[in-house]
Design a protein around this motif. Structure first.
Motif, PDB file in Angstrom:
ATOM      1  N   UNK A  39       0.870  -1.171   0.000  1.00  0.00           N
ATOM      2  CA  UNK A  39       0.000   0.000   0.000  1.00  0.00           C
ATOM      3  C   UNK A  39       0.910   1.224   0.000  1.00  0.00           C
ATOM      4  N   UNK A  40       0.773   2.037  -1.026  1.00  0.00           N
ATOM      5  CA  UNK A  40       1.628   3.211  -1.176  1.00  0.00           C
ATOM      6  C   UNK A  40       0.808   4.483  -1.050  1.00  0.00           C
ATOM      7  N   UNK A  41       1.505   5.551  -0.810  1.00  0.00           N
ATOM      8  CA  UNK A  41       0.898   6.879  -0.715  1.00  0.00           C
ATOM      9  C   UNK A  41       1.966   7.893  -1.085  1.00  0.00           C
ATOM     10  N   UNK A  42       2.494   8.559  -0.063  1.00  0.00           N
ATOM     11  CA  UNK A  42       3.534   9.559  -0.254  1.00  0.00           C
ATOM     12  C   UNK A  42       4.749   8.961  -0.965  1.00  0.00           C
ATOM     13  N   UNK A  43       5.154   9.596  -2.037  1.00  0.00           N
ATOM     14  CA  UNK A  43       6.319   9.196  -2.832  1.00  0.00           C
ATOM     15  C   UNK A  43       6.242   7.738  -3.286  1.00  0.00           C
ATOM     16  N   UNK A  68      -6.069   8.809   0.998  1.00  0.00           N
ATOM     17  CA  UNK A  68      -6.195   9.545   2.257  1.00  0.00           C
ATOM     18  C   UNK A  68      -5.668   8.662   3.377  1.00  0.00           C
ATOM     19  N   UNK A  69      -4.762   9.194   4.178  1.00  0.00           N
ATOM     20  CA  UNK A  69      -4.214   8.441   5.306  1.00  0.00           C
ATOM     21  C   UNK A  69      -5.250   8.443   6.425  1.00  0.00           C
ATOM     22  N   UNK A  70      -6.139   7.441   6.408  1.00  0.00           N
ATOM     23  CA  UNK A  70      -7.251   7.448   7.356  1.00  0.00           C
ATOM     24  C   UNK A  70      -7.356   6.169   8.173  1.00  0.00           C
ATOM     25  N   UNK A  71      -6.219   5.586   8.504  1.00  0.00           N
ATOM     26  CA  UNK A  71      -6.209   4.499   9.463  1.00  0.00           C
ATOM     27  C   UNK A  71      -6.013   3.105   8.899  1.00  0.00           C
ATOM     28  N   UNK A  72      -5.660   2.209   9.803  1.00  0.00           N
ATOM     29  CA  UNK A  72      -5.376   0.825   9.456  1.00  0.00           C
ATOM     30  C   UNK A  72      -6.602   0.118   8.897  1.00  0.00           C
ATOM     31  N   UNK A  73      -7.781   0.432   9.427  1.00  0.00           N
ATOM     32  CA  UNK A  73      -9.003  -0.214   8.942  1.00  0.00           C
ATOM     33  C   UNK A  73      -9.210  -0.006   7.459  1.00  0.00           C
ATOM     34  N   UNK A  74      -8.926   1.164   6.977  1.00  0.00           N
ATOM     35  CA  UNK A  74      -9.058   1.451   5.545  1.00  0.00           C
ATOM     36  C   UNK A  74      -8.011   0.682   4.738  1.00  0.00           C
ATOM     37  N   UNK A  75      -6.822   0.520   5.299  1.00  0.00           N
ATOM     38  CA  UNK A  75      -5.776  -0.237   4.606  1.00  0.00           C
ATOM     39  C   UNK A  75      -6.210  -1.690   4.459  1.00  0.00           C
ATOM     40  N   UNK A  76      -6.799  -2.237   5.505  1.00  0.00           N
ATOM     41  CA  UNK A  76      -7.286  -3.616   5.435  1.00  0.00           C
ATOM     42  C   UNK A  76      -8.270  -3.748   4.280  1.00  0.00           C
ATOM     43  N   UNK A  77      -9.179  -2.806   4.151  1.00  0.00           N
ATOM     44  CA  UNK A  77     -10.180  -2.862   3.086  1.00  0.00           C
ATOM     45  C   UNK A  77      -9.531  -2.805   1.697  1.00  0.00           C
ATOM     46  N   UNK A  78      -8.416  -2.098   1.584  1.00  0.00           N
ATOM     47  CA  UNK A  78      -7.709  -2.032   0.300  1.00  0.00           C
ATOM     48  C   UNK A  78      -7.164  -3.395  -0.117  1.00  0.00           C
ATOM     49  N   UNK A  79      -7.002  -4.308   0.839  1.00  0.00           N
ATOM     50  CA  UNK A  79      -6.461  -5.635   0.542  1.00  0.00           C
ATOM     51  C   UNK A  79      -7.540  -6.662   0.229  1.00  0.00           C
ATOM     52  N   UNK A  80      -8.785  -6.272   0.242  1.00  0.00           N
ATOM     53  CA  UNK A  80      -9.903  -7.216   0.071  1.00  0.00           C
ATOM     54  C   UNK A  80      -9.758  -8.079  -1.182  1.00  0.00           C
TER      55      UNK A  80
END
Length: 167
Positions: A39-43, A68-80
């Motif tokens: 999961x990438x964001x900045x740079x 948007x850096x909005x927490x670990x829960x959102x990162x988990x959802x990105x891995x669905x």
């Protein structure tokens, strides 16, 4: 760390001659994981240029952007979609651990829905206080508790294993 991360995202800072994120990939690979979603964001381009598709590291690497850096829960959802019906390991990109610890996280028991790594006696006001019962099962997790709020000797170490039921 701000000056160090003007050009590089924190996971790409060098420790012992290589990026933190490479230490993580190598540790997980040694534990049997060959497919990675970073999961990438900045740079993001720095990470992508270094890792590419992962072949030179003996891995298969895909990327997804967290806008948007909005927490670990959102990162988990990105891995669905990436995880599908398999358990998966989620690691913060700036956490260094003894690689031997990854092996225990890659093989959850059938009755385990999730595993959260903890470290004892850290300052939980800077991270997550992990509360457990007498069987060492998670009962609560409080992010950066303020003075006077309940606390715990267990600090969220930033590495998890989840089954797809998390979704």
């Amino acid at each position: 760390m701000r000056m160090l991360t003007d050009e590089l995202p924190k996971p790409m800072l060098q420790v012992r001659g290589k990026p933190i994120l490479l230490h993580i990939v190598e540790g997980l690979k040694a534990a049997g994981i060959e497919r990675f979603l970073i999961v990438v964001g900045y740079r993001a381009e720095v990470v992508g240029a270094f890792f590419g598709d992962g072949k030179r590291f003996g891995a298969q690497i895909e990327y997804v952007t967290q806008v948007v850096q909005d927490g670990t829960g959102r990162v988990v959802d990105l891995a669905r979609d990436f995880a599908g019906s398999d358990p998966f390991v989620l690691s913060y990109g700036d956490i260094l651990v003894n690689p031997a610890n990854y092996r225990r996280l890659t093989t959850p028991a059938e009755d385990q829905e999730a595993i959260i790594s903890v470290k004892r006696n850290e300052d939980v006001s800077k991270g997550g206080a992990v509360f457990v019962n007498e069987r060492f099962e998670l009962t609560d997790l409080r992010e950066k508790p303020k003075p006077g709020e309940p606390t715990s000797p267990w600090y969220n170490a930033g590495i998890y294993t989840f089954r797809p039921s998390i979704f």
